[in-house]
Design a protein around this motif. Structure first.
Motif, PDB file in Angstrom:
ATOM      1  N   ARG A  16       0.846  -1.188   0.000  1.00  0.00           N
ATOM      2  CA  ARG A  16       0.000   0.000   0.000  1.00  0.00           C
ATOM      3  C   ARG A  16       0.877   1.232   0.000  1.00  0.00           C
ATOM      4  O   ARG A  16       1.983   1.232   0.531  1.00  0.00           O
ATOM      5  CB  ARG A  16      -0.881   0.011   1.240  1.00  0.00           C
ATOM      6  CG  ARG A  16      -1.929  -1.063   1.228  1.00  0.00           C
ATOM      7  CD  ARG A  16      -2.771  -1.028   2.451  1.00  0.00           C
ATOM      8  NE  ARG A  16      -3.416   0.277   2.586  1.00  0.00           N
ATOM      9  CZ  ARG A  16      -4.036   0.676   3.681  1.00  0.00           C
ATOM     10  NH1 ARG A  16      -4.094  -0.096   4.722  1.00  0.00           N
ATOM     11  NH2 ARG A  16      -4.605   1.853   3.733  1.00  0.00           N
ATOM     12  N   GLY A  20      -1.933   6.357   1.536  1.00  0.00           N
ATOM     13  CA  GLY A  20      -3.159   5.645   1.895  1.00  0.00           C
ATOM     14  C   GLY A  20      -3.134   5.170   3.332  1.00  0.00           C
ATOM     15  O   GLY A  20      -4.130   5.217   4.043  1.00  0.00           O
ATOM     16  N   ARG A  21      -1.987   4.686   3.783  1.00  0.00           N
ATOM     17  CA  ARG A  21      -1.842   4.229   5.161  1.00  0.00           C
ATOM     18  C   ARG A  21      -1.976   5.402   6.127  1.00  0.00           C
ATOM     19  O   ARG A  21      -2.609   5.287   7.178  1.00  0.00           O
ATOM     20  CB  ARG A  21      -0.498   3.531   5.338  1.00  0.00           C
ATOM     21  CG  ARG A  21      -0.351   2.851   6.675  1.00  0.00           C
ATOM     22  CD  ARG A  21       0.944   2.077   6.783  1.00  0.00           C
ATOM     23  NE  ARG A  21       1.038   1.071   5.736  1.00  0.00           N
ATOM     24  CZ  ARG A  21       2.130   0.874   4.996  1.00  0.00           C
ATOM     25  NH1 ARG A  21       3.198   1.612   5.183  1.00  0.00           N
ATOM     26  NH2 ARG A  21       2.141  -0.052   4.073  1.00  0.00           N
ATOM     27  N   THR A  22      -1.407   6.543   5.769  1.00  0.00           N
ATOM     28  CA  THR A  22      -1.484   7.718   6.622  1.00  0.00           C
ATOM     29  C   THR A  22      -2.915   8.224   6.732  1.00  0.00           C
ATOM     30  O   THR A  22      -3.379   8.562   7.825  1.00  0.00           O
ATOM     31  CB  THR A  22      -0.568   8.838   6.077  1.00  0.00           C
ATOM     32  OG1 THR A  22       0.761   8.335   5.973  1.00  0.00           O
ATOM     33  CG2 THR A  22      -0.587  10.046   6.981  1.00  0.00           C
ATOM     34  N   THR A  24      -5.635   6.483   6.356  1.00  0.00           N
ATOM     35  CA  THR A  24      -6.381   5.511   7.159  1.00  0.00           C
ATOM     36  C   THR A  24      -6.135   5.730   8.641  1.00  0.00           C
ATOM     37  O   THR A  24      -7.071   5.726   9.448  1.00  0.00           O
ATOM     38  CB  THR A  24      -5.979   4.076   6.766  1.00  0.00           C
ATOM     39  OG1 THR A  24      -6.217   3.906   5.382  1.00  0.00           O
ATOM     40  CG2 THR A  24      -6.751   3.055   7.559  1.00  0.00           C
ATOM     41  N   ARG A  25      -4.884   5.934   9.012  1.00  0.00           N
ATOM     42  CA  ARG A  25      -4.560   6.148  10.430  1.00  0.00           C
ATOM     43  C   ARG A  25      -5.160   7.449  10.956  1.00  0.00           C
ATOM     44  O   ARG A  25      -5.661   7.485  12.083  1.00  0.00           O
ATOM     45  CB  ARG A  25      -3.051   6.145  10.633  1.00  0.00           C
ATOM     46  CG  ARG A  25      -2.460   4.776  10.502  1.00  0.00           C
ATOM     47  CD  ARG A  25      -0.983   4.791  10.736  1.00  0.00           C
ATOM     48  NE  ARG A  25      -0.435   3.458  10.569  1.00  0.00           N
ATOM     49  CZ  ARG A  25       0.855   3.186  10.611  1.00  0.00           C
ATOM     50  NH1 ARG A  25       1.727   4.140  10.809  1.00  0.00           N
ATOM     51  NH2 ARG A  25       1.268   1.941  10.456  1.00  0.00           N
ATOM     52  N   VAL A  27      -7.871   8.967   9.889  1.00  0.00           N
ATOM     53  CA  VAL A  27      -9.322   8.771  10.027  1.00  0.00           C
ATOM     54  C   VAL A  27      -9.629   7.919  11.257  1.00  0.00           C
ATOM     55  O   VAL A  27     -10.547   8.221  12.028  1.00  0.00           O
ATOM     56  CB  VAL A  27      -9.910   8.137   8.743  1.00  0.00           C
ATOM     57  CG1 VAL A  27     -11.334   7.684   8.956  1.00  0.00           C
ATOM     58  CG2 VAL A  27      -9.824   9.124   7.585  1.00  0.00           C
ATOM     59  N   LEU A  28      -8.847   6.858  11.477  1.00  0.00           N
ATOM     60  CA  LEU A  28      -9.072   6.022  12.653  1.00  0.00           C
ATOM     61  C   LEU A  28      -8.858   6.802  13.951  1.00  0.00           C
ATOM     62  O   LEU A  28      -9.616   6.655  14.907  1.00  0.00           O
ATOM     63  CB  LEU A  28      -8.162   4.793  12.613  1.00  0.00           C
ATOM     64  CG  LEU A  28      -8.578   3.696  11.657  1.00  0.00           C
ATOM     65  CD1 LEU A  28      -7.481   2.630  11.562  1.00  0.00           C
ATOM     66  CD2 LEU A  28      -9.883   3.063  12.092  1.00  0.00           C
ATOM     67  N   CYS A  63     -11.819   0.955  16.458  1.00  0.00           N
ATOM     68  CA  CYS A  63     -10.771   1.854  15.968  1.00  0.00           C
ATOM     69  C   CYS A  63      -9.409   1.480  16.550  1.00  0.00           C
ATOM     70  O   CYS A  63      -8.389   1.517  15.851  1.00  0.00           O
ATOM     71  CB  CYS A  63     -11.097   3.302  16.313  1.00  0.00           C
ATOM     72  SG  CYS A  63     -12.436   3.985  15.341  1.00  0.00           S
ATOM     73  N   GLY A  66      -8.227  -1.478  14.692  1.00  0.00           N
ATOM     74  CA  GLY A  66      -7.768  -1.070  13.361  1.00  0.00           C
ATOM     75  C   GLY A  66      -6.410  -0.395  13.399  1.00  0.00           C
ATOM     76  O   GLY A  66      -5.563  -0.621  12.520  1.00  0.00           O
ATOM     77  N   SER A  70      -3.074  -1.791  11.601  1.00  0.00           N
ATOM     78  CA  SER A  70      -2.338  -0.904  10.694  1.00  0.00           C
ATOM     79  C   SER A  70      -0.868  -0.786  11.102  1.00  0.00           C
ATOM     80  O   SER A  70       0.023  -0.803  10.264  1.00  0.00           O
ATOM     81  CB  SER A  70      -2.992   0.465  10.672  1.00  0.00           C
ATOM     82  OG  SER A  70      -2.268   1.361   9.882  1.00  0.00           O
TER      83      SER A  70
END
Length: 77
Positions: A16, A20-22, A24-25, A27-28, A63, A66, A70
């Motif tokens: 990934r 995208g990983r950043t 996602t983190r 938002v979580l 969360c 998640g 992650s």
């Protein structure tokens, strides 16, 4: 003769993107913060709204899970 245990370049998992990983983190973390605040407000200030507090607590735990997933998957790179 084919070697069934050989790892070919085609079989490597797709990585990934760091962006995208950043996202996602982030938002979580935002959802975790909001759900924790809602949980505290629903359980301490508002009376008779335990269902809202339970739902917010479940969202917070999801969360956290998640974020852990992650973090662990990001370390394997």
């Amino acid at each position: 003769m084919n070697d069934p245990y050989r790892i070919s370049p085609k079989s490597t998992p797709a990585k990934r993107s760091p962006v995208g990983r950043t996202v996602t983190r982030v938002v979580l973390w935002l959802v975790l913060t909001v759900s924790a605040v809602v949980n505290v407000i629903a359980n301490n200030i508002l009376t008779g709204t335990t269902a809202i507090g339970i739902v917010a607590g479940v969202v917070a735990v999801a969360c956290i899970a998640g974020l852990i997933v992650s973090h662990v998957s990001g370390r394997r790179a």
